[in-house]
Motif scaffolding. Structure first.
Motif, mmCIF file in Angstrom:
data_model
loop_
_atom_site.group_PDB
_atom_site.id
_atom_site.type_symbol
_atom_site.label_atom_id
_atom_site.label_comp_id
_atom_site.label_asym_id
_atom_site.label_seq_id
_atom_site.Cartn_x
_atom_site.Cartn_y
_atom_site.Cartn_z
ATOM 1 N N ALA B 165 14.810 -9.190 45.539
ATOM 2 C CA ALA B 165 15.646 -8.357 44.666
ATOM 3 C C ALA B 165 16.587 -9.231 43.834
ATOM 4 C CB ALA B 165 16.447 -7.355 45.492
ATOM 5 N N ILE B 168 14.646 -10.652 40.891
ATOM 6 C CA ILE B 168 14.510 -9.662 39.805
ATOM 7 C C ILE B 168 15.780 -9.661 38.959
ATOM 8 C CG2 ILE B 168 14.368 -7.179 39.328
ATOM 9 C CD1 ILE B 168 12.612 -7.072 41.972
ATOM 10 N N VAL B 171 16.022 -12.780 36.843
ATOM 11 C CA VAL B 171 15.181 -12.711 35.641
ATOM 12 C C VAL B 171 15.912 -11.926 34.552
ATOM 13 C CG1 VAL B 171 13.052 -11.764 34.662
ATOM 14 C CG2 VAL B 171 12.987 -12.932 36.864
ATOM 15 N N GLN B 172 16.496 -10.794 34.935
ATOM 16 C CA GLN B 172 17.198 -9.972 33.946
ATOM 17 C C GLN B 172 18.357 -10.739 33.312
ATOM 18 O OE1 GLN B 172 18.045 -6.602 36.551
ATOM 19 N NE2 GLN B 172 16.519 -5.380 35.447
ATOM 20 N N SER B 175 17.127 -13.821 31.190
ATOM 21 C CA SER B 175 16.343 -13.447 29.999
ATOM 22 C C SER B 175 17.243 -13.251 28.787
ATOM 23 C CB SER B 175 15.569 -12.144 30.256
ATOM 24 O OG SER B 175 14.536 -12.348 31.183
ATOM 25 N N ALA B 183 14.554 -17.017 30.891
ATOM 26 C CA ALA B 183 13.991 -16.509 32.139
ATOM 27 C C ALA B 183 13.302 -17.629 32.909
ATOM 28 C CB ALA B 183 12.987 -15.398 31.834
ATOM 29 N N PRO B 184 13.113 -17.441 34.217
ATOM 30 C CA PRO B 184 12.320 -18.415 34.976
ATOM 31 C C PRO B 184 10.917 -18.556 34.393
ATOM 32 C CG PRO B 184 13.354 -16.802 36.449
ATOM 33 C CD PRO B 184 13.564 -16.310 35.045
ATOM 34 N N VAL B 185 10.279 -19.672 34.724
ATOM 35 C CA VAL B 185 8.875 -19.856 34.324
ATOM 36 C C VAL B 185 7.914 -19.492 35.447
ATOM 37 C CG1 VAL B 185 9.363 -21.589 32.558
ATOM 38 C CG2 VAL B 185 8.915 -22.333 34.922
ATOM 39 N N HIS B 186 8.419 -19.448 36.683
ATOM 40 C CA HIS B 186 7.529 -19.127 37.811
ATOM 41 C C HIS B 186 8.362 -18.671 38.999
ATOM 42 C CE1 HIS B 186 4.044 -19.112 40.342
ATOM 43 N NE2 HIS B 186 4.488 -20.072 41.118
ATOM 44 N N ILE B 187 7.735 -17.759 39.778
ATOM 45 C CA ILE B 187 8.289 -17.330 41.067
ATOM 46 C C ILE B 187 7.176 -17.489 42.087
ATOM 47 C CG2 ILE B 187 9.192 -15.372 42.412
ATOM 48 C CD1 ILE B 187 10.251 -14.158 39.846
ATOM 49 N N PHE B 257 20.986 -10.046 23.776
ATOM 50 C CA PHE B 257 21.157 -8.579 23.807
ATOM 51 C C PHE B 257 22.197 -8.243 24.840
ATOM 52 C CE2 PHE B 257 17.458 -9.477 26.508
ATOM 53 C CZ PHE B 257 17.821 -8.870 27.699
#
Lengths: 257, 257
Positions: B165, B168, B171-172, B175, B183-187, B257
């Protein structure tokens, strides 16, 4: 076909099947219809649990035409199949509510993952259940919903397996759409949600998880339906799973940024 | 302390240490300084690889005051420590470029993860390396950068372990900030990036990954530095790792944004 035309085809009996893939640019909705005595509790339940229960529209008591959902919508006849629950059990299935409608019924239309699945597919993110011709797997978690009156129960999630970079993109895409469940609630270890075996979903079908893929979990519109069943109301109505209301709301219009 | 005041303390020799945690609301920058003969290639390299090399500012040839980076910035003296590379090797470390400066030097300021780490911490997302008093672990991947002239090499990533969680939410948050790696490139599975052992980072220190946590990988500002070294330029200058330029650019102003 426009959503208006599609709803006409449902209303006059030409269409009775699952709605996946119909009018793809428009939001489809989960439906819950409750007598007004329970509508206040249920509205607070949805407000308190927005990830599984994002409200696209709520009718006035007795109102079967809910304008925000579409031109000349008739909630009694525009859904291909309805489930009627009595005392928390499925009592019958019907294709019209004309004979069941009550003047105190309140309509709740709740966002549906069909909308974000289309957006994931457009970006090349795999939808394994679609590839394998199955329903998306859904699991009851140990995460308690926020209770409101008689409505409580546990969060139900849907699961889509994908690679790490795809999961990152999926978080970005679905974060823009809180009205259709928004971002995932979990990535990775199912045990963290209290899910013991991904091969045994409570609803839908199991799907293949390939090496290097992570399970990605979204809050699911089945959550309110299980909460309604657990509340054992004398009478409650929902769409038959997969048989949704096709609205005039463009998916793209639901983006918050 | 304002970034202006902080830079003055560096310039007059009162501050010589790592800059982590200094002027936390303001962006810190990775620095690359190249003779103009190679600046065009390097600019194209950054443009082609924006995740590891997001440009906060580029100077005119010979310009050591780059106004977009801050009031009265003096790139020759406002960084606590510099690495000087000759033929791709670290030749010396210095605290001023006054004697090395050339009229054809071009300054590149590249976004730094210090900015997004502050935002992650503000949302309660753990930064294991900070908890454990270490440098963030960094790994060379097998992902090839897009080549531009003499600059190529592989993507370097930083890794932060967290629960699903939290990943997630991370990432938000990130981003929104493409100028600080985004954002990350990999998880998840390190093998997908060609990383064999998370306990053996090429740069920085290993950190503890707790049960139920996923490794989350971001593109790293060390990438351009390794590309510069691999290009074996006769002369190139960078900040000493951890010793960044503190700019007047508010982190919050970099949100898209």
């Amino acid at each position: 076909m426009t959503p208006y035309d599609f709803r006409q085809s449902v209303r006059d009996g030409r269409f009775r099947g699952p709605t996946a893939g119909q009018c793809g640019d428009y939001a489809q909705a989960n439906l819950a219809i409750l007598p007004s005595a329970h509508a206040g509790d249920f509205l607070r339940f949805c407000q308190a649990n927005p990830k599984p229960c994002p409200l696209l529209g709520v009718g006035e008591p007795g109102q079967w035409h809910v304008p925000v959902l579409g031109r000349e919508v008739d909630i009694r006849n525009d859904v291909p199949a309805y489930n009627v629950y009595r005392d928390g059990r499925l009592a019958e299935e019907t294709d019209s509510l004309a004979d069941l409608w009550q003047n105190d019924f309140v309509v709740f239309a709740i966002g549906c993952s069909f909308s974000f699945e289309q957006m994931l597919a457009q970006e090349g993110i795999p939808l394994r259940h679609a590839e394998e011709g199955r329903n998306v797997p859904m699991y009851r978690t140990r995460i308690a919903n926020r209770r409101a009156g008689v409505f409580g129960g546990q969060l139900v999630v849907s699961m889509r397996p994908m690679r790490g970079a795809e999961a990152i993109r999926a978080v970005q895409i679905t974060s823009r759409f809180p009205a259709i469940h928004g971002a995932p609630v979990h990535i990775g270890d199912p045990a963290e949600l209290g899910i013991e075996d991904l091969d045994k979903p409570e609803f839908g079908d199991p799907v293949t998880i390939k090496p290097g893929e992570l399970p990605v979990f979204w809050a699911c519109g089945v959550t309110p339906q299980t909460a309604i069943m657990a509340a054992k109301l004398p009478l409650a109505i929902a769409h038959k799973p997969g048989h949704m209301l096709v609205t005039d709301i463009k998916n793209a219009s639901l983006a918050v940024f």
